[in-house]
Write a protein that holds these residues in place. Structure first.
Motif, PDB file in Angstrom:
ATOM      1  N   LEU A 139       0.816  -1.206   0.000  1.00 19.85           N
ATOM      2  CA  LEU A 139       0.000   0.000   0.000  1.00 19.85           C
ATOM      3  C   LEU A 139       0.852   1.259   0.000  1.00 19.85           C
ATOM      4  O   LEU A 139       0.677   2.153  -0.842  1.00 19.85           O
ATOM      5  N   VAL A 140       1.787   1.330   0.936  1.00 22.51           N
ATOM      6  CA  VAL A 140       2.555   2.564   1.147  1.00 22.51           C
ATOM      7  C   VAL A 140       3.485   2.862  -0.020  1.00 22.51           C
ATOM      8  O   VAL A 140       3.746   4.037  -0.334  1.00 22.51           O
ATOM      9  N   GLU A 141       3.983   1.843  -0.699  1.00 21.26           N
ATOM     10  CA  GLU A 141       4.844   2.084  -1.849  1.00 21.26           C
ATOM     11  C   GLU A 141       4.113   2.754  -3.002  1.00 21.26           C
ATOM     12  O   GLU A 141       4.734   3.288  -3.920  1.00 21.26           O
ATOM     13  N   GLN A 142       2.773   2.773  -2.951  1.00 23.73           N
ATOM     14  CA  GLN A 142       1.995   3.480  -3.966  1.00 23.73           C
ATOM     15  C   GLN A 142       1.952   4.980  -3.717  1.00 23.73           C
ATOM     16  O   GLN A 142       1.532   5.755  -4.589  1.00 23.73           O
ATOM     17  N   ALA A 143       2.349   5.401  -2.525  1.00 22.66           N
ATOM     18  CA  ALA A 143       2.323   6.824  -2.168  1.00 22.66           C
ATOM     19  C   ALA A 143       3.516   7.527  -2.799  1.00 22.66           C
ATOM     20  O   ALA A 143       4.669   7.178  -2.530  1.00 22.66           O
ATOM     21  N   THR A 144       3.232   8.524  -3.629  1.00 23.26           N
ATOM     22  CA  THR A 144       4.290   9.237  -4.334  1.00 23.26           C
ATOM     23  C   THR A 144       4.197  10.735  -4.059  1.00 23.26           C
ATOM     24  O   THR A 144       3.176  11.238  -3.596  1.00 23.26           O
ATOM     25  N   GLY A 145       5.292  11.424  -4.380  1.00 27.34           N
ATOM     26  CA  GLY A 145       5.312  12.873  -4.238  1.00 27.34           C
ATOM     27  C   GLY A 145       5.241  13.312  -2.791  1.00 27.34           C
ATOM     28  O   GLY A 145       5.811  12.691  -1.888  1.00 27.34           O
ATOM     29  N   LYS A 146       4.513  14.398  -2.557  1.00 22.13           N
ATOM     30  CA  LYS A 146       4.325  14.934  -1.202  1.00 22.13           C
ATOM     31  C   LYS A 146       3.173  14.172  -0.557  1.00 22.13           C
ATOM     32  O   LYS A 146       2.054  14.197  -1.057  1.00 22.13           O
ATOM     33  N   VAL A 147       3.442  13.504   0.551  1.00 26.95           N
ATOM     34  CA  VAL A 147       2.498  12.562   1.161  1.00 26.95           C
ATOM     35  C   VAL A 147       2.055  13.068   2.528  1.00 26.95           C
ATOM     36  O   VAL A 147       2.854  13.605   3.294  1.00 26.95           O
ATOM     37  N   MET A 148       0.792  12.852   2.847  1.00 25.64           N
ATOM     38  CA  MET A 148       0.297  13.028   4.209  1.00 25.64           C
ATOM     39  C   MET A 148      -0.143  11.669   4.736  1.00 25.64           C
ATOM     40  O   MET A 148      -0.859  10.945   4.055  1.00 25.64           O
ATOM     41  N   GLU A 149       0.305  11.339   5.950  1.00 22.92           N
ATOM     42  CA  GLU A 149      -0.193  10.149   6.625  1.00 22.92           C
ATOM     43  C   GLU A 149      -1.019  10.570   7.827  1.00 22.92           C
ATOM     44  O   GLU A 149      -0.561  11.340   8.675  1.00 22.92           O
ATOM     45  N   ILE A 150      -2.224  10.028   7.924  1.00 23.08           N
ATOM     46  CA  ILE A 150      -3.125  10.329   9.035  1.00 23.08           C
ATOM     47  C   ILE A 150      -2.980   9.258  10.101  1.00 23.08           C
ATOM     48  O   ILE A 150      -3.051   8.066   9.813  1.00 23.08           O
ATOM     49  N   VAL A 170      -2.340  10.481   0.036  1.00 25.48           N
ATOM     50  CA  VAL A 170      -2.751  10.441   1.439  1.00 25.48           C
ATOM     51  C   VAL A 170      -2.820   8.982   1.868  1.00 25.48           C
ATOM     52  O   VAL A 170      -3.396   8.154   1.167  1.00 25.48           O
ATOM     53  N   VAL A 171      -2.211   8.681   3.020  1.00 26.74           N
ATOM     54  CA  VAL A 171      -2.160   7.318   3.552  1.00 26.74           C
ATOM     55  C   VAL A 171      -2.792   7.305   4.940  1.00 26.74           C
ATOM     56  O   VAL A 171      -2.571   8.218   5.743  1.00 26.74           O
ATOM     57  N   ALA A 172      -3.582   6.271   5.226  1.00 26.46           N
ATOM     58  CA  ALA A 172      -4.100   6.046   6.581  1.00 26.46           C
ATOM     59  C   ALA A 172      -4.198   4.543   6.794  1.00 26.46           C
ATOM     60  O   ALA A 172      -4.775   3.843   5.968  1.00 26.46           O
ATOM     61  N   THR A 173      -3.626   4.058   7.885  1.00 25.98           N
ATOM     62  CA  THR A 173      -3.670   2.621   8.161  1.00 25.98           C
ATOM     63  C   THR A 173      -4.128   2.379   9.596  1.00 25.98           C
ATOM     64  O   THR A 173      -3.521   2.866  10.548  1.00 25.98           O
ATOM     65  N   LEU A 174      -5.218   1.643   9.717  1.00 25.61           N
ATOM     66  CA  LEU A 174      -5.788   1.258  11.005  1.00 25.61           C
ATOM     67  C   LEU A 174      -6.015   2.465  11.908  1.00 25.61           C
ATOM     68  O   LEU A 174      -5.684   2.458  13.093  1.00 25.61           O
ATOM     69  N   LYS A 182      -9.958  15.529   1.492  1.00 19.68           N
ATOM     70  CA  LYS A 182     -10.291  16.068   0.170  1.00 19.68           C
ATOM     71  C   LYS A 182      -9.771  17.501   0.012  1.00 19.68           C
ATOM     72  O   LYS A 182      -9.280  17.876  -1.048  1.00 19.68           O
ATOM     73  N   ARG A 183      -9.877  18.276   1.062  1.00 22.41           N
ATOM     74  CA  ARG A 183      -9.452  19.683   0.988  1.00 22.41           C
ATOM     75  C   ARG A 183      -7.953  19.801   0.742  1.00 22.41           C
ATOM     76  O   ARG A 183      -7.511  20.607  -0.086  1.00 22.41           O
ATOM     77  N   VAL A 184      -7.158  19.012   1.472  1.00 24.13           N
ATOM     78  CA  VAL A 184      -5.702  19.181   1.390  1.00 24.13           C
ATOM     79  C   VAL A 184      -5.066  18.351   0.273  1.00 24.13           C
ATOM     80  O   VAL A 184      -3.900  18.542  -0.055  1.00 24.13           O
ATOM     81  N   ALA A 185      -5.826  17.424  -0.314  1.00 25.84           N
ATOM     82  CA  ALA A 185      -5.302  16.604  -1.407  1.00 25.84           C
ATOM     83  C   ALA A 185      -5.424  17.350  -2.735  1.00 25.84           C
ATOM     84  O   ALA A 185      -6.422  18.016  -2.998  1.00 25.84           O
ATOM     85  N   LYS A 186      -4.418  17.213  -3.559  1.00 27.99           N
ATOM     86  CA  LYS A 186      -4.472  17.800  -4.898  1.00 27.99           C
ATOM     87  C   LYS A 186      -5.495  17.046  -5.748  1.00 27.99           C
ATOM     88  O   LYS A 186      -5.766  15.863  -5.505  1.00 27.99           O
ATOM     89  N   PRO A 187      -6.048  17.675  -6.764  1.00 29.05           N
ATOM     90  CA  PRO A 187      -6.909  16.942  -7.702  1.00 29.05           C
ATOM     91  C   PRO A 187      -6.154  15.760  -8.314  1.00 29.05           C
ATOM     92  O   PRO A 187      -5.019  15.902  -8.769  1.00 29.05           O
ATOM     93  N   ALA A 232      -3.804  10.285  -4.850  1.00 22.91           N
ATOM     94  CA  ALA A 232      -4.093   8.908  -4.439  1.00 22.91           C
ATOM     95  C   ALA A 232      -4.500   8.890  -2.976  1.00 22.91           C
ATOM     96  O   ALA A 232      -3.825   9.494  -2.127  1.00 22.91           O
ATOM     97  N   ILE A 233      -5.590   8.183  -2.663  1.00 30.01           N
ATOM     98  CA  ILE A 233      -6.049   7.990  -1.294  1.00 30.01           C
ATOM     99  C   ILE A 233      -5.877   6.506  -0.985  1.00 30.01           C
ATOM    100  O   ILE A 233      -6.523   5.657  -1.603  1.00 30.01           O
ATOM    101  N   LEU A 234      -5.011   6.180  -0.022  1.00 27.58           N
ATOM    102  CA  LEU A 234      -4.598   4.800   0.231  1.00 27.58           C
ATOM    103  C   LEU A 234      -4.882   4.437   1.687  1.00 27.58           C
ATOM    104  O   LEU A 234      -4.293   5.013   2.611  1.00 27.58           O
ATOM    105  N   LEU A 235      -5.786   3.467   1.887  1.00 28.20           N
ATOM    106  CA  LEU A 235      -6.234   3.126   3.234  1.00 28.20           C
ATOM    107  C   LEU A 235      -6.080   1.635   3.504  1.00 28.20           C
ATOM    108  O   LEU A 235      -6.272   0.804   2.607  1.00 28.20           O
TER     109      LEU A 235
END
Length: 199
Positions: free
Chosen positions: A28-39, A100-104, A120-125, A128-131
């Protein structure tokens, strides 16, 4: 946060992490590219897997979790900044993140819909949303068991809802779900989604 849960989280989760969760997280996390936020970065279990990220802004409101995440932070291929804030009120501008990544974590967020609206607000158009989450199971016996156990489970495990339908919440907020993979008979799922259209 409860007093004991942050201290014992890694110990309690270690058998699952070693057996299956590590592979799920890496994929999952390897799909996160560029500037990432993890919740809800917790103890930083995902940090060593950010191989394709330029940078990571990690959100974690619990001080013990933040402190315990420093070892994993040091092992991250990407620079990580950890923020003491809640998912429902993110300290970032609009259209900031590529992924954006969020796990458990959505099981414990008090207002998951508001948190997803903030995502949605802070993510660029086109972001990728990865949960990776445990969710309400679409099976009558399991659903009833989750409903019965959730009040006690919330008390023991820092507000964790066994019966939360996170996938329905994601769809409710208008995030496009591209793929869903289930594990352990549907108790856990990964979601790969997209918010908006890339310019």
């Amino acid at each position: 946060m409860g007093k004991w849960f942050p201290h014992l989280y890694d110990t309690v989760m270690k058998p699952l992490e070693k057996r299956k969760f590590k592979r799920i997280r890496i994929k999952l996390v390897e799909q996160a590219t560029g500037k990432v936020m993890e919740i809800g970065s917790g103890t930083g279990v995902n940090f060593p897997y950010y191989r394709n990220a330029v940078s990571v802004d990690a959100i974690e409101p619990d001080s013990v979790m933040r402190e315990r995440s420093q070892k994993n932070r040091a092992q991250s291929p990407a620079p990580i900044q950890i923020w003491n804030t809640d998912a429902e009120q993110l300290p970032f501008g609009d259209d900031t993140f590529d992924s954006v990544v969020a796990t458990l974590v959505f099981c414990t967020i008090p207002n998951p819909i508001k948190a997803l609206e903030e995502v949605k607000r802070v993510a660029k158009p086109g972001a990728a949303i990865l949960l990776f989450e445990h969710v309400r199971v679409d099976q009558p016996v399991m659903e009833k068991a989750q409903d019965v156990l959730t009040p006690l489970w919330k008390h023991i495990c820092d507000g964790c809802h066994l019966n939360r339908d996170t996938l329905a919440s994601v769809r409710q907020t208008g995030i496009e779900v591209n793929s869903v993979e289930s594990f352990y008979k549907g108790v856990f799922i990964t979601v790969s989604g997209t918010w908006g259209q890339a310019p």
